[in-house]
Scaffold this motif. Sequence first.
Motif, PDB file in Angstrom:
ATOM      1  N   ALA A 279      34.592  49.448  26.828  1.00 14.03           N
ATOM      2  CA  ALA A 279      34.364  49.970  28.177  1.00 14.03           C
ATOM      3  C   ALA A 279      34.348  48.844  29.208  1.00 14.03           C
ATOM      4  CB  ALA A 279      33.062  50.754  28.229  1.00 14.03           C
ATOM      5  N   LEU A 280      33.739  47.729  28.858  1.00  7.06           N
ATOM      6  CA  LEU A 280      33.676  46.588  29.776  1.00  7.06           C
ATOM      7  C   LEU A 280      35.072  46.030  30.046  1.00  7.06           C
ATOM      8  CD1 LEU A 280      32.020  44.540  31.399  1.00  7.06           C
ATOM      9  CD2 LEU A 280      31.805  43.201  29.299  1.00  7.06           C
ATOM     10  N   ILE A 281      35.895  45.927  29.014  1.00  2.00           N
ATOM     11  CA  ILE A 281      37.267  45.428  29.186  1.00  2.00           C
ATOM     12  C   ILE A 281      38.068  46.400  30.058  1.00  2.00           C
ATOM     13  CG2 ILE A 281      39.434  44.965  27.966  1.00  2.00           C
ATOM     14  CD1 ILE A 281      37.622  43.920  25.625  1.00  2.00           C
ATOM     15  N   SER A 282      37.925  47.685  29.804  1.00  6.00           N
ATOM     16  CA  SER A 282      38.633  48.695  30.600  1.00  6.00           C
ATOM     17  C   SER A 282      38.182  48.658  32.053  1.00  6.00           C
ATOM     18  CB  SER A 282      38.403  50.087  30.019  1.00  6.00           C
ATOM     19  OG  SER A 282      38.916  50.161  28.720  1.00  6.00           O
ATOM     20  N   PHE A 283      36.877  48.561  32.252  1.00  4.25           N
ATOM     21  CA  PHE A 283      36.308  48.500  33.597  1.00  4.25           C
ATOM     22  C   PHE A 283      36.846  47.281  34.349  1.00  4.25           C
ATOM     23  CE2 PHE A 283      33.050  46.796  36.445  1.00  4.25           C
ATOM     24  CZ  PHE A 283      32.842  47.875  37.295  1.00  4.25           C
ATOM     25  N   ALA A 284      36.824  46.113  33.698  1.00  7.19           N
ATOM     26  CA  ALA A 284      37.291  44.881  34.340  1.00  7.19           C
ATOM     27  C   ALA A 284      38.775  44.983  34.685  1.00  7.19           C
ATOM     28  CB  ALA A 284      37.032  43.685  33.428  1.00  7.19           C
ATOM     29  N   THR A 285      39.566  45.512  33.769  1.00  6.50           N
ATOM     30  CA  THR A 285      41.003  45.686  34.024  1.00  6.50           C
ATOM     31  C   THR A 285      41.227  46.628  35.197  1.00  6.50           C
ATOM     32  OG1 THR A 285      41.477  45.333  31.683  1.00  6.50           O
ATOM     33  CG2 THR A 285      43.191  46.422  32.984  1.00  6.50           C
ATOM     34  N   ALA A 286      40.497  47.736  35.204  1.00  2.69           N
ATOM     35  CA  ALA A 286      40.640  48.722  36.275  1.00  2.69           C
ATOM     36  C   ALA A 286      40.278  48.116  37.626  1.00  2.69           C
ATOM     37  CB  ALA A 286      39.765  49.941  35.980  1.00  2.69           C
ATOM     38  N   MET A 287      39.207  47.328  37.675  1.00  2.00           N
ATOM     39  CA  MET A 287      38.777  46.752  38.947  1.00  2.00           C
ATOM     40  C   MET A 287      39.773  45.710  39.455  1.00  2.00           C
ATOM     41  SD  MET A 287      36.168  48.383  39.958  1.00  2.00           S
ATOM     42  CE  MET A 287      37.192  49.696  39.371  1.00  2.00           C
ATOM     43  N   VAL A 288      40.287  44.884  38.556  1.00  2.00           N
ATOM     44  CA  VAL A 288      41.275  43.889  38.972  1.00  2.00           C
ATOM     45  C   VAL A 288      42.530  44.590  39.493  1.00  2.00           C
ATOM     46  CG1 VAL A 288      42.862  42.122  38.083  1.00  2.00           C
ATOM     47  CG2 VAL A 288      40.429  42.036  37.492  1.00  2.00           C
ATOM     48  N   ALA A 289      42.904  45.697  38.876  1.00  6.30           N
ATOM     49  CA  ALA A 289      44.126  46.412  39.273  1.00  6.30           C
ATOM     50  C   ALA A 289      43.944  47.202  40.568  1.00  6.30           C
ATOM     51  CB  ALA A 289      44.573  47.338  38.151  1.00  6.30           C
ATOM     52  N   ILE A 290      42.775  47.801  40.768  1.00  8.64           N
ATOM     53  CA  ILE A 290      42.606  48.699  41.920  1.00  8.64           C
ATOM     54  C   ILE A 290      42.114  47.968  43.176  1.00  8.64           C
ATOM     55  CG2 ILE A 290      40.211  49.447  41.536  1.00  8.64           C
ATOM     56  CD1 ILE A 290      41.203  52.315  42.172  1.00  8.64           C
ATOM     57  N   LEU A 291      41.468  46.833  43.007  1.00 15.36           N
ATOM     58  CA  LEU A 291      40.896  46.141  44.160  1.00 15.36           C
ATOM     59  C   LEU A 291      41.922  45.817  45.244  1.00 15.36           C
ATOM     60  CD1 LEU A 291      38.179  45.280  45.226  1.00 15.36           C
ATOM     61  CD2 LEU A 291      38.536  43.041  44.181  1.00 15.36           C
ATOM     62  N   PRO A 292      43.128  45.341  44.906  1.00 23.82           N
ATOM     63  CA  PRO A 292      44.109  45.095  45.977  1.00 23.82           C
ATOM     64  C   PRO A 292      44.459  46.363  46.769  1.00 23.82           C
ATOM     65  CG  PRO A 292      44.799  44.007  43.965  1.00 23.82           C
ATOM     66  CD  PRO A 292      43.624  44.868  43.611  1.00 23.82           C
ATOM     67  N   LEU A 293      44.523  47.506  46.096  1.00 25.18           N
ATOM     68  CA  LEU A 293      44.811  48.760  46.799  1.00 25.18           C
ATOM     69  C   LEU A 293      43.684  49.109  47.767  1.00 25.18           C
ATOM     70  CD1 LEU A 293      46.244  50.866  43.837  1.00 25.18           C
ATOM     71  CD2 LEU A 293      47.511  49.701  45.654  1.00 25.18           C
ATOM     72  N   TYR A 294      42.456  48.859  47.340  1.00 28.21           N
ATOM     73  CA  TYR A 294      41.303  49.107  48.208  1.00 28.21           C
ATOM     74  C   TYR A 294      41.330  48.147  49.411  1.00 28.21           C
ATOM     75  CZ  TYR A 294      36.500  49.087  49.870  1.00 28.21           C
ATOM     76  OH  TYR A 294      35.384  49.137  50.669  1.00 28.21           O
TER      77      TYR A 294
ATOM     78  N   PHE B   8      37.011  55.765  40.078  1.00 28.93           N
ATOM     79  CA  PHE B   8      37.920  55.159  39.102  1.00 28.93           C
ATOM     80  C   PHE B   8      37.161  54.163  38.224  1.00 28.93           C
ATOM     81  CE2 PHE B   8      41.437  52.180  37.899  1.00 28.93           C
ATOM     82  CZ  PHE B   8      42.083  53.057  37.041  1.00 28.93           C
ATOM     83  N   ALA B   9      36.251  53.422  38.815  1.00 31.60           N
ATOM     84  CA  ALA B   9      35.417  52.503  38.030  1.00 31.60           C
ATOM     85  C   ALA B   9      34.630  53.277  36.976  1.00 31.60           C
ATOM     86  CB  ALA B   9      34.468  51.739  38.954  1.00 31.60           C
ATOM     87  N   ALA B  10      34.072  54.402  37.374  1.00 27.42           N
ATOM     88  CA  ALA B  10      33.271  55.211  36.439  1.00 27.42           C
ATOM     89  C   ALA B  10      34.120  55.771  35.304  1.00 27.42           C
ATOM     90  CB  ALA B  10      32.568  56.344  37.196  1.00 27.42           C
ATOM     91  N   VAL B  11      35.260  56.372  35.637  1.00 28.14           N
ATOM     92  CA  VAL B  11      36.065  56.998  34.582  1.00 28.14           C
ATOM     93  C   VAL B  11      36.809  55.961  33.743  1.00 28.14           C
ATOM     94  CG1 VAL B  11      36.272  59.205  35.782  1.00 28.14           C
ATOM     95  CG2 VAL B  11      38.075  57.484  36.064  1.00 28.14           C
ATOM     96  N   SER B  12      37.038  54.768  34.302  1.00 30.21           N
ATOM     97  CA  SER B  12      37.709  53.732  33.510  1.00 30.21           C
ATOM     98  C   SER B  12      36.863  53.320  32.309  1.00 30.21           C
ATOM     99  CB  SER B  12      38.032  52.510  34.375  1.00 30.21           C
ATOM    100  OG  SER B  12      36.862  51.791  34.711  1.00 30.21           O
ATOM    101  N   LEU B  13      35.565  53.531  32.394  1.00 33.33           N
ATOM    102  CA  LEU B  13      34.682  53.241  31.262  1.00 33.33           C
ATOM    103  C   LEU B  13      35.058  54.081  30.040  1.00 33.33           C
ATOM    104  CD1 LEU B  13      31.319  53.182  33.231  1.00 33.33           C
ATOM    105  CD2 LEU B  13      32.450  51.185  32.190  1.00 33.33           C
ATOM    106  N   LEU B  14      35.657  55.233  30.284  1.00 31.55           N
ATOM    107  CA  LEU B  14      36.017  56.156  29.206  1.00 31.55           C
ATOM    108  C   LEU B  14      37.455  55.987  28.715  1.00 31.55           C
ATOM    109  CD1 LEU B  14      34.291  59.307  30.702  1.00 31.55           C
ATOM    110  CD2 LEU B  14      33.531  58.004  28.704  1.00 31.55           C
ATOM    111  N   MET B  15      38.182  55.024  29.289  1.00 33.23           N
ATOM    112  CA  MET B  15      39.595  54.823  28.939  1.00 33.23           C
ATOM    113  C   MET B  15      39.777  53.487  28.233  1.00 33.23           C
ATOM    114  SD  MET B  15      41.557  55.760  32.456  1.00 33.23           S
ATOM    115  CE  MET B  15      40.848  56.907  33.609  1.00 33.23           C
TER     116      MET B  15
END
Length: 161
Positions: free
Chosen positions: A51-66, A79-86
């Motif tokens: 979950a931590l790896i998924s969360f970190a990947t999701a944040m690095v990927a989505i932050l530029p869009l934000y 997205f941060a919340a649901v990325s924990l489940l992916m």
Amino acid sequence: MQAGLTLLMLLVSVVDDLKTKKIHNALAVSCAVIALIFIGVMHGSAGFMTALISFATAMVAILPLYLMKVLGGGVLKIFAAVSLLMSWQGALVTLIASVIWGSVLGIFMVVMKGQGKAFAMNLMSLAHRVKPENAQLHKVPYSVALLFGFMTHLILSGGIS
């Protein structure tokens, strides 16, 4: 079961977004807490590392869009919340697919509202590097694109597991 929980969380965020034009912090935090409890119960401590790896990947990927204001803080948080489940790969596919879906939904909204001329002006503004504040922006409820992106990920990966 994990994909079903993710779908449920995204569906609730879509309803919240469409009704209020925002995704509330309480919803995002609740989803994150539920995701962490689910991971702990179903996968134990090993699940938290995934979950931590998924969360970190999701944040690095989505932050530029934000930061470019492509999407808002509510979408970032859900997205941060649901990325924990992916898986980290699932988070990336979901995000890439959601960008494509967001574009498709945006064009669909422009066509349905008869705003083709304003859309063309926005494209011209972007080409001339005019700041978004000076252009009439079209707002897409990005939670819908995120839901469609996750559903695309499920289809590409072989469905709900």
